[in-house]
Motif scaffolding. Structure first.
Motif, PDB file in Angstrom:
ATOM      1  N   ILE A  51      -6.052   1.050   5.632  1.00 37.04           N
ATOM      2  CA  ILE A  51      -7.421   1.315   5.186  1.00 37.04           C
ATOM      3  C   ILE A  51      -7.534   2.712   4.583  1.00 37.04           C
ATOM      4  N   SER A  52      -7.001   3.704   5.295  1.00 37.86           N
ATOM      5  CA  SER A  52      -7.067   5.073   4.785  1.00 37.86           C
ATOM      6  C   SER A  52      -6.244   5.230   3.517  1.00 37.86           C
ATOM      7  N   MET A  53      -5.075   4.593   3.487  1.00 35.47           N
ATOM      8  CA  MET A  53      -4.238   4.675   2.294  1.00 35.47           C
ATOM      9  C   MET A  53      -4.941   4.074   1.085  1.00 35.47           C
ATOM     10  N   ALA A  54      -5.542   2.894   1.274  1.00 38.60           N
ATOM     11  CA  ALA A  54      -6.228   2.240   0.159  1.00 38.60           C
ATOM     12  C   ALA A  54      -7.435   3.060  -0.298  1.00 38.60           C
ATOM     13  N   THR A  55      -8.174   3.635   0.648  1.00 34.47           N
ATOM     14  CA  THR A  55      -9.328   4.460   0.294  1.00 34.47           C
ATOM     15  C   THR A  55      -8.905   5.673  -0.516  1.00 34.47           C
ATOM     16  N   ALA A  56      -7.818   6.326  -0.090  1.00 37.43           N
ATOM     17  CA  ALA A  56      -7.310   7.481  -0.828  1.00 37.43           C
ATOM     18  C   ALA A  56      -6.862   7.080  -2.228  1.00 37.43           C
ATOM     19  N   ARG A  57      -6.257   5.896  -2.307  1.00 35.01           N
ATOM     20  CA  ARG A  57      -5.775   5.410  -3.614  1.00 35.01           C
ATOM     21  C   ARG A  57      -6.925   5.184  -4.587  1.00 35.01           C
ATOM     22  N   SER A  93      -5.558  16.304  -7.917  1.00 36.94           N
ATOM     23  CA  SER A  93      -6.917  15.844  -7.666  1.00 36.94           C
ATOM     24  C   SER A  93      -7.020  15.336  -6.250  1.00 36.94           C
ATOM     25  N   LEU A  94      -8.230  15.038  -5.855  1.00 36.47           N
ATOM     26  CA  LEU A  94      -8.490  14.707  -4.452  1.00 36.47           C
ATOM     27  C   LEU A  94      -7.725  13.489  -3.979  1.00 36.47           C
ATOM     28  N   SER A  95      -7.636  12.452  -4.810  1.00 32.58           N
ATOM     29  CA  SER A  95      -7.015  11.212  -4.357  1.00 32.58           C
ATOM     30  C   SER A  95      -5.547  11.378  -3.971  1.00 32.58           C
ATOM     31  N   PRO A  96      -4.668  11.915  -4.833  1.00 35.37           N
ATOM     32  CA  PRO A  96      -3.292  12.100  -4.403  1.00 35.37           C
ATOM     33  C   PRO A  96      -3.147  13.124  -3.290  1.00 35.37           C
ATOM     34  N   LEU A  97      -4.007  14.146  -3.264  1.00 36.77           N
ATOM     35  CA  LEU A  97      -3.943  15.125  -2.183  1.00 36.77           C
ATOM     36  C   LEU A  97      -4.246  14.458  -0.853  1.00 36.77           C
ATOM     37  N   ALA A  98      -5.301  13.631  -0.812  1.00 35.70           N
ATOM     38  CA  ALA A  98      -5.643  12.905   0.405  1.00 35.70           C
ATOM     39  C   ALA A  98      -4.532  11.951   0.796  1.00 35.70           C
ATOM     40  N   SER A  99      -3.904  11.311  -0.179  1.00 33.63           N
ATOM     41  CA  SER A  99      -2.798  10.402   0.108  1.00 33.63           C
ATOM     42  C   SER A  99      -1.649  11.142   0.786  1.00 33.63           C
ATOM     43  N   PHE A 100      -1.361  12.356   0.299  1.00 36.65           N
ATOM     44  CA  PHE A 100      -0.293  13.142   0.903  1.00 36.65           C
ATOM     45  C   PHE A 100      -0.637  13.516   2.333  1.00 36.65           C
ATOM     46  N   PHE A 101      -1.905  13.914   2.573  1.00 34.84           N
ATOM     47  CA  PHE A 101      -2.343  14.202   3.936  1.00 34.84           C
ATOM     48  C   PHE A 101      -2.120  13.001   4.844  1.00 34.84           C
ATOM     49  N   LEU A 102      -2.438  11.812   4.345  1.00 39.41           N
ATOM     50  CA  LEU A 102      -2.377  10.617   5.167  1.00 39.41           C
ATOM     51  C   LEU A 102      -0.957  10.254   5.564  1.00 39.41           C
ATOM     52  N   LEU A 103       0.011  10.613   4.751  1.00 37.60           N
ATOM     53  CA  LEU A 103       1.396  10.356   5.125  1.00 37.60           C
ATOM     54  C   LEU A 103       1.734  11.071   6.438  1.00 37.60           C
ATOM     55  N   CYS A 104       1.127  12.239   6.647  1.00 35.49           N
ATOM     56  CA  CYS A 104       1.351  12.966   7.884  1.00 35.49           C
ATOM     57  C   CYS A 104       0.396  12.514   8.985  1.00 35.49           C
ATOM     58  N   CYS A 105      -0.796  12.004   8.612  1.00 37.51           N
ATOM     59  CA  CYS A 105      -1.799  11.599   9.600  1.00 37.51           C
ATOM     60  C   CYS A 105      -1.609  10.175  10.097  1.00 37.51           C
ATOM     61  N   ILE A 163       0.829  -1.203   0.000  1.00 40.23           N
ATOM     62  CA  ILE A 163       0.000   0.000   0.000  1.00 40.23           C
ATOM     63  C   ILE A 163       0.864   1.253   0.000  1.00 40.23           C
ATOM     64  N   PHE A 164       1.862   1.303   0.887  1.00 40.67           N
ATOM     65  CA  PHE A 164       2.723   2.484   0.957  1.00 40.67           C
ATOM     66  C   PHE A 164       3.562   2.617  -0.308  1.00 40.67           C
ATOM     67  N   LEU A 165       3.950   1.504  -0.917  1.00 41.05           N
ATOM     68  CA  LEU A 165       4.707   1.553  -2.167  1.00 41.05           C
ATOM     69  C   LEU A 165       3.857   2.157  -3.281  1.00 41.05           C
ATOM     70  N   LEU A 166       2.594   1.739  -3.371  1.00 41.25           N
ATOM     71  CA  LEU A 166       1.699   2.276  -4.396  1.00 41.25           C
ATOM     72  C   LEU A 166       1.458   3.763  -4.206  1.00 41.25           C
ATOM     73  N   ILE A 167       1.299   4.184  -2.937  1.00 36.37           N
ATOM     74  CA  ILE A 167       1.108   5.616  -2.676  1.00 36.37           C
ATOM     75  C   ILE A 167       2.345   6.399  -3.082  1.00 36.37           C
ATOM     76  N   GLY A 168       3.536   5.868  -2.773  1.00 37.70           N
ATOM     77  CA  GLY A 168       4.771   6.552  -3.157  1.00 37.70           C
ATOM     78  C   GLY A 168       4.911   6.679  -4.664  1.00 37.70           C
ATOM     79  N   ILE A 169       4.554   5.613  -5.388  1.00 38.85           N
ATOM     80  CA  ILE A 169       4.615   5.652  -6.850  1.00 38.85           C
ATOM     81  C   ILE A 169       3.650   6.689  -7.395  1.00 38.85           C
ATOM     82  N   GLN A 170       2.441   6.739  -6.825  1.00 40.28           N
ATOM     83  CA  GLN A 170       1.441   7.694  -7.293  1.00 40.28           C
ATOM     84  C   GLN A 170       1.896   9.130  -7.064  1.00 40.28           C
TER      85      GLN A 170
END
Length: 321
Positions: free
Chosen positions: A281-287, A306-318, A205-212
């Motif tokens: 869960i939050s990471m996958a939802t954002a993805r 767009s909302l999805s990558p923006l939310a993903s960035f927020f989640l890295l801090c949350c 999950i974290f790898l996919l978020i980093g790639i995105q």
């Protein structure tokens, strides 16, 4: 299970009340600081960052050695809050798509999704108990333990109920019956197997978020602005959780004068308030969040985010919020 029932008030206060309060506060803050973010999209963001994660909570509790009462509340909250997030997320997505929202429909859907998920989870758990007793070696029982949650989630979602609640209900039922069909050797092998699977899924999950995030192409000024937004959303999530935890704890302490409520000490409330770990869960939802219309320019050069990558960035801090 008896400990879970004893802490139901605290668990449901966090899993329902706190999740809804977090969604509302995050939506208000996000819409205020990002004017180009519409109200429906802001509520989607709130629904993404609101739930805690059972895996993250369990790993932290094991490392800290918390007492069982606090551990029961934190793990119970992370298991139950899925249905609240799911319903809120579905209606936020619907609002993004259609531009309309009905509180009555949302409340009715919440009850139907919850009750339906519980019924389906218990029914599949009953079938799984029969299969476990039929299997006569650890390998077959581990295979059944892999198939059961997938089947439960898919069937529940297919019937428009909560797959998360169905899995929680089924898991609780199987947990109470496990001593009747799980040998000690099978239990040890199954525990080791699922620890590896959970670790690999979290890494993925974290790898996919980093790639995105790596392909968004933000400029330096845009990244700094996104970091500011992420920090503000993170502080909002942490602040709302702490305020809610102490407010509910104070209320239970006052009600204890009239009714036999279980309440917590101030140090215990502080631990619970600071234990809102976010995770897979939050990471996958954002993805998987749909992409709404592009945001307005965040810097002199318009940035197509767009909302999805923006939310993903927020989640890295949350994620440790």
């Amino acid at each position: 299970m008896s400990k879970f029932r004893k802490e139901l008030r605290s668990i449901f206060s966090l899993a329902i009340g706190l999740v809804l309060a977090t969604i509302l506060c995050v939506a208000v803050v996000a819409h205020t600081v990002i004017p180009s973010l519409s109200w429906p999209s802001a509520f989607v963001l709130g629904a993404v960052v609101s739930p805690t994660d059972a895996v993250a909570a369990e790993s932290i509790m094991q490392s800290l050695g918390l007492n069982r009462r606090i551990a029961t509340i934190i793990s119970g909250e992370s298991l139950v809050n899925g249905v609240t997030r799911l319903v809120a997320y579905r209606f936020a997505i619907a609002a993004v798509s259609t531009g309309s929202f009905s509180l009555l429909n949302a409340s009715t859907q919440f009850m139907l999704v919850s009750i339906g998920g519980i019924v389906i989870g218990l029914a599949i758990a009953w079938l799984a108990v029969w299969l476990y007793r039929w299997a006569d070696n650890p390998l077959e029982q581990i295979i059944i333990s892999i198939i059961t949650p997938f089947a439960t989630h898919l069937i529940a979602e297919r019937l428009s109920t909560s797959g998360v609640i169905a899995m929680v209900a089924g898991g609780i039922c199987l947990g109470r019956q496990s001593a009747n069909f799980f040998a000690a050797n099978t239990r040890l092998q199954s525990y080791a197997f699922w620890r590896v699977i959970v670790f690999l899924l979290n890494c993925l999950i974290f790898l996919l978020i980093g790639i995105q995030l790596g392909h968004l192409g933000f400029g330096k000024s845009s990244v700094l602005l996104l970091i500011e937004y992420a920090a503000l959303i993170s502080l909002t999530v942490i602040f709302v959780r702490l305020v809610w935890t102490f407010a509910v704890g104070f209320l239970l302490r006052q009600l204890n004068r009239f009714l036999p409520f279980h309440y917590h000490s101030i140090p215990a409330l502080l631990i619970i308030g600071w234990s809102g770990m976010r995770g897979g869960i939050s990471m996958a939802t954002a993805r998987l969040s749909p992409r709404p219309p592009r945001l307005a320019a965040l810097s002199p050069g318009a940035i197509p985010s767009s909302l999805s990558p923006l939310a993903s960035f927020f989640l890295l801090c949350c994620s440790r919020g």
